[in-house]
Design an enzyme around this catalytic site. Structure first.
Site, mmCIF file in Angstrom:
data_model
loop_
_atom_site.group_PDB
_atom_site.id
_atom_site.type_symbol
_atom_site.label_atom_id
_atom_site.label_comp_id
_atom_site.label_asym_id
_atom_site.label_seq_id
_atom_site.Cartn_x
_atom_site.Cartn_y
_atom_site.Cartn_z
ATOM 1 N N ARG A 106 4.245 15.332 5.344
ATOM 2 C CA ARG A 106 5.032 15.699 6.241
ATOM 3 C C ARG A 106 6.582 15.538 5.686
ATOM 4 N NH1 ARG A 106 4.459 13.607 11.915
ATOM 5 N NH2 ARG A 106 3.001 11.894 10.923
ATOM 6 N N LYS A 127 6.803 10.251 -0.620
ATOM 7 C CA LYS A 127 7.256 9.800 0.285
ATOM 8 C C LYS A 127 8.134 8.543 0.224
ATOM 9 C CE LYS A 127 5.124 7.907 4.278
ATOM 10 N NZ LYS A 127 4.217 8.333 5.501
ATOM 11 N N LEU A 151 0.888 -1.038 -0.044
ATOM 12 C CA LEU A 151 -0.102 0.075 -0.081
ATOM 13 C C LEU A 151 0.932 1.345 -0.039
ATOM 14 C CD1 LEU A 151 -2.765 -1.017 2.644
ATOM 15 C CD2 LEU A 151 -2.626 -1.552 0.239
ATOM 16 N N ASN A 170 -0.390 -2.923 16.185
ATOM 17 C CA ASN A 170 -0.472 -3.407 14.938
ATOM 18 C C ASN A 170 0.600 -2.728 14.166
ATOM 19 O OD1 ASN A 170 -1.238 -4.462 12.277
ATOM 20 N ND2 ASN A 170 -2.842 -3.160 12.380
ATOM 21 N N ASN A 204 53.034 4.952 -13.707
ATOM 22 C CA ASN A 204 53.084 6.003 -12.828
ATOM 23 C C ASN A 204 52.604 7.527 -12.951
ATOM 24 O OD1 ASN A 204 53.993 8.025 -10.659
ATOM 25 N ND2 ASN A 204 55.251 6.251 -9.853
ATOM 26 N N TYR A 233 37.551 17.002 -21.410
ATOM 27 C CA TYR A 233 36.360 17.677 -21.806
ATOM 28 C C TYR A 233 36.667 18.814 -22.760
ATOM 29 C CZ TYR A 233 31.539 19.098 -21.105
ATOM 30 O OH TYR A 233 30.101 19.653 -21.261
ATOM 31 N N GLN A 285 -5.951 3.534 -6.003
ATOM 32 C CA GLN A 285 -6.914 3.579 -5.153
ATOM 33 C C GLN A 285 -7.495 4.972 -5.385
ATOM 34 O OE1 GLN A 285 -6.186 4.235 -1.102
ATOM 35 N NE2 GLN A 285 -8.037 3.448 -0.280
ATOM 36 N N ALA A 336 -0.663 4.388 -1.340
ATOM 37 C CA ALA A 336 -1.690 5.501 -1.419
ATOM 38 C C ALA A 336 -1.729 6.203 -0.531
ATOM 39 C CB ALA A 336 -2.813 5.021 -2.003
HETATM 40 C C1 UD1 Z 1 -2.691 1.755 10.580
HETATM 41 C C2 UD1 Z 1 -3.327 0.778 10.949
HETATM 42 C C3 UD1 Z 1 -3.009 0.654 12.580
HETATM 43 C C4 UD1 Z 1 -1.424 0.276 12.770
HETATM 44 C C5 UD1 Z 1 -0.760 1.469 12.066
HETATM 45 C C6 UD1 Z 1 0.546 1.256 11.805
HETATM 46 C C7 UD1 Z 1 -5.508 0.304 9.944
HETATM 47 C C8 UD1 Z 1 -6.852 0.832 10.036
HETATM 48 N N1 UD1 Z 1 -4.904 0.885 11.152
HETATM 49 O O1 UD1 Z 1 -3.036 2.878 10.911
HETATM 50 O O2 UD1 Z 1 -3.750 -0.530 13.165
HETATM 51 O O3 UD1 Z 1 -1.122 0.436 14.070
HETATM 52 O O4 UD1 Z 1 -1.273 1.650 10.471
HETATM 53 O O5 UD1 Z 1 1.444 2.210 11.181
HETATM 54 O O6 UD1 Z 1 -5.347 -0.168 9.020
HETATM 55 N N2 UD1 Z 1 -3.279 3.590 2.873
HETATM 56 C C9 UD1 Z 1 -3.821 3.433 1.583
HETATM 57 N N3 UD1 Z 1 -5.054 4.113 1.384
HETATM 58 C C10 UD1 Z 1 -5.834 4.590 2.153
HETATM 59 C C11 UD1 Z 1 -5.308 4.508 3.665
HETATM 60 C C12 UD1 Z 1 -4.094 4.144 3.953
HETATM 61 O O7 UD1 Z 1 -2.995 3.195 0.668
HETATM 62 O O8 UD1 Z 1 -7.096 4.731 2.049
HETATM 63 C C13 UD1 Z 1 -1.977 3.226 3.019
HETATM 64 C C14 UD1 Z 1 -1.117 4.143 3.498
HETATM 65 O O9 UD1 Z 1 -0.358 4.726 2.519
HETATM 66 C C15 UD1 Z 1 -0.247 3.786 4.629
HETATM 67 C C16 UD1 Z 1 -0.986 2.466 5.212
HETATM 68 O O10 UD1 Z 1 -2.077 2.236 4.355
HETATM 69 O O11 UD1 Z 1 1.059 3.232 4.057
HETATM 70 C C17 UD1 Z 1 -1.372 2.830 6.452
HETATM 71 O O12 UD1 Z 1 -2.414 3.998 6.366
HETATM 72 P P1 UD1 Z 1 -2.434 5.131 7.696
HETATM 73 O O13 UD1 Z 1 -3.241 6.214 7.379
HETATM 74 O O14 UD1 Z 1 -0.802 5.518 8.177
HETATM 75 O O15 UD1 Z 1 -3.125 4.171 8.856
HETATM 76 P P2 UD1 Z 1 -2.990 4.500 10.398
HETATM 77 O O16 UD1 Z 1 -4.081 5.299 10.716
HETATM 78 O O17 UD1 Z 1 -1.618 4.901 10.861
#
Ligand code: UD1
Ligand code: MG
Length: 455
Positions: free
Chosen positions: A17, A24, A10, A173, A371, A381, A77, A12
């Protein structure tokens, strides 16, 4: 025979930041993008299919995915609706796949293949869902892993949805999940968005799978390994962790690093045995260092830079530095010496050749045992094109000579110090290309006397 594997990465809707024009996951650690590191860790499991989920307009991320793993399928997505929705963006891949599915994040670059293999093993041992967990020093923001008395996984509670008691749990997680369930896409479509964020949580798959009769398990790794990168200070922290790991590996494989914390390696650095690396050495991508090479302090060695992908090899027994710079296309032969303030670019130095001080050797060849004197410049160049300089075996180029390319110095020839060489020099000849010396006896004494009188 393990079940066929589909991995979904994933990437997307990633945050902003990093304050950067670069997405990123394209920021680099040890010379390779975060995404490249993730895809590399996945490769060890030899997935049958590899899906990358990106946001709209993230064509450069997709391109990097293809560069790192040519077989990758890219899915878009359309809208950032949560992690379950992100996985479902790759529904076409899920539907065409009977076997295991692993989900990873593109911004967690320090994951090791060993950990992914442990998750895979947990599937083999009968789990339907395996979640990679870690004990968080500060669990704020993470999903908490709710476990039963037997250590089985009951549910994942997102921070925003957790009770005070659940927030005390430090087992979190990481985001990495593995599934062996029939019809994963159908299961994910049952996930709803009635939660604090109004998102489709992939983590809800745990409870759904359990209600379908599957067992859920936790595999634990260190917090360091699942460090997610959100800003440049975390990027630097990840770099430091990666470097520490890799230095230890290099030392275990037979290289001596006098001050390991000051040596910077790249994702693809190859280092042989009995290599000695002194303090403050930077080794960029595309570098191979053979056995018994010594790299003295303060060298900068880069084999791949931007479009210049020539690579660089330092052959057995060579001594580099201190303060040397080796650039793409440098081929440093056996027992060659490249000394202080010498730069070598796109040039071959054959066995036993020496350039011990202050030289630029670009676009050329230095024959065996030749040498190159202090201050020698290969003038390669002309402002438009690069030209080749060829120095024959056993030749001697006197100090402060300019070899204006294209030019050839024959085997065993001598070039007098301070020469500007614009024409080929035959083998075993002497070439001197400088203004002849004029000496006036007594001139200085007379000059001084004249000035004294005037005072
Ligand atoms: C998520 C987990 C959380 C975990 C944490 C670890 C869920 C609901 N929560 O939370 O349990 O502890 O990661 O860092 O899964 N992404 C997409 N599309 C979206 C949303 C997210 O591609 O619509 C991708 C983001 O690019 C990222 C990852 O999924 O790489 C996690 O998304 P993020 O929004 O950071 O989830 P957290 O709220 O941090
Ligand atoms: Mg996150």
């Amino acid at each position: 025979m393990p079940a066929p594997l589909l991995t979904v990465v994933l990437a997307a809707g990633l945050g902003t930041r990093m304050r950067s024009a670069t997405p990123k996951v394209l920021h680099k650690i040890a010379g390779r993008t975060m995404l490249g590191h993730v895809l590399d860790a996945v490769r060890v499991m030899t997935p049958e299919r590899l899906a990358l989920v990106v946001g709209p307009g993230m064509e450069d991320v997709a391109a990097e995915g293809r560069a790192a793993a040519p077989a990758v399928e890219t899915y878009i997505q359309a809208e950032r609706r949560g992690t379950a929705d992100a996985v479902l963006a790759a529904a076409a891949a899920l539907d065409g796949h009977a076997g295991d599915v692993m989900v990873l994040y593109g911004d967690t670059p320090l994951l090791t293949p060993e950990t992914l293999s442990r998750m895979r093993a947990a599937l083999e041992q009968g789990a339907g869902v395996v979640v990679l967990g870690f004990e968080a020093a500060d669990p704020t923001g993470y999903g908490r892993l709710l476990t039963d008395a037997g250590g089985g996984l009951v549910a994942i509670r997102e921070h925003a949805d957790a009770s005070e008691a659940e927030r005390q749990i430090r087992l979190c997680n990481s985001g990495v999940m593995a599934f062996r369930v029939r019809g994963l896409a159908a299961l994910l479509r049952r996930i709803g968005s009635s939660n604090a964020k109004g998102e489709l949580y992939l983590t809800d798959a745990v409870e759904l799978a359990r209600s379908d009769g599957y067992a859920a398990r936790v595999v634990v790794c260190s917090e360091e390994e699942v460090l997610g990168i959100n800003d440049r200070s975390q990027l630097a922290a990840a770099e430091a962790i990666w470097q520490r790991r890799r230095r230890i590996e290099a030392m275990r494989n037979g290289a001596s690093l006098v001050a390991p914390e000051t040596v910077w390696l790249s994702y693809d650095t190859m280092i042989g045995r009995d290599v000695l690396i002194e303090p403050n050495v930077v080794i960029g991508p595309g570098v191979t260092i053979e056995d018994r090479v010594t790299i003295r302090a303060n060298c900068h060695i880069v084999g791949i830079h931007g479009k210049d992908r020539a690579g660089l090899r330092i052959r057995e027994g060579a001594i580099i530095g201190p303060f040397a710079r080796l650039r793409p296309g440098a081929d440093i032969g056996t027992d060659v010496h490249v000394g202080n303030f010498v730069e070598v670019k796109n040039a071959v130095m054959e066995a036993g050749a020496k350039a011990n001080h202050l030289a630029y050797i670009g676009d050329g060849r230095v024959g065996a045992d030749a040498n190159i004197g202090a201050g020698t410049i290969f003038c390669n160049y002309d402002g438009y094109e690069k030209h080749h300089t060829d120095v024959g075996a056993g030749a001697f180029v006197g100090s402060n000579s300019a070899l204006v390319a294209p030019v050839k110095i024959g085997d065993g020839a001598y070039v007098g110090s301070g020469s500007v060489i614009t024409k080929d020099v035959p083998a075993d000849a002497l070439a001197v290309g400088r203004a002849p010396q004029e000496t006036r006896e007594g001139w200085a004494a007379k000059y001084r006397a004249r000035r004294q009188r005037r005072k």
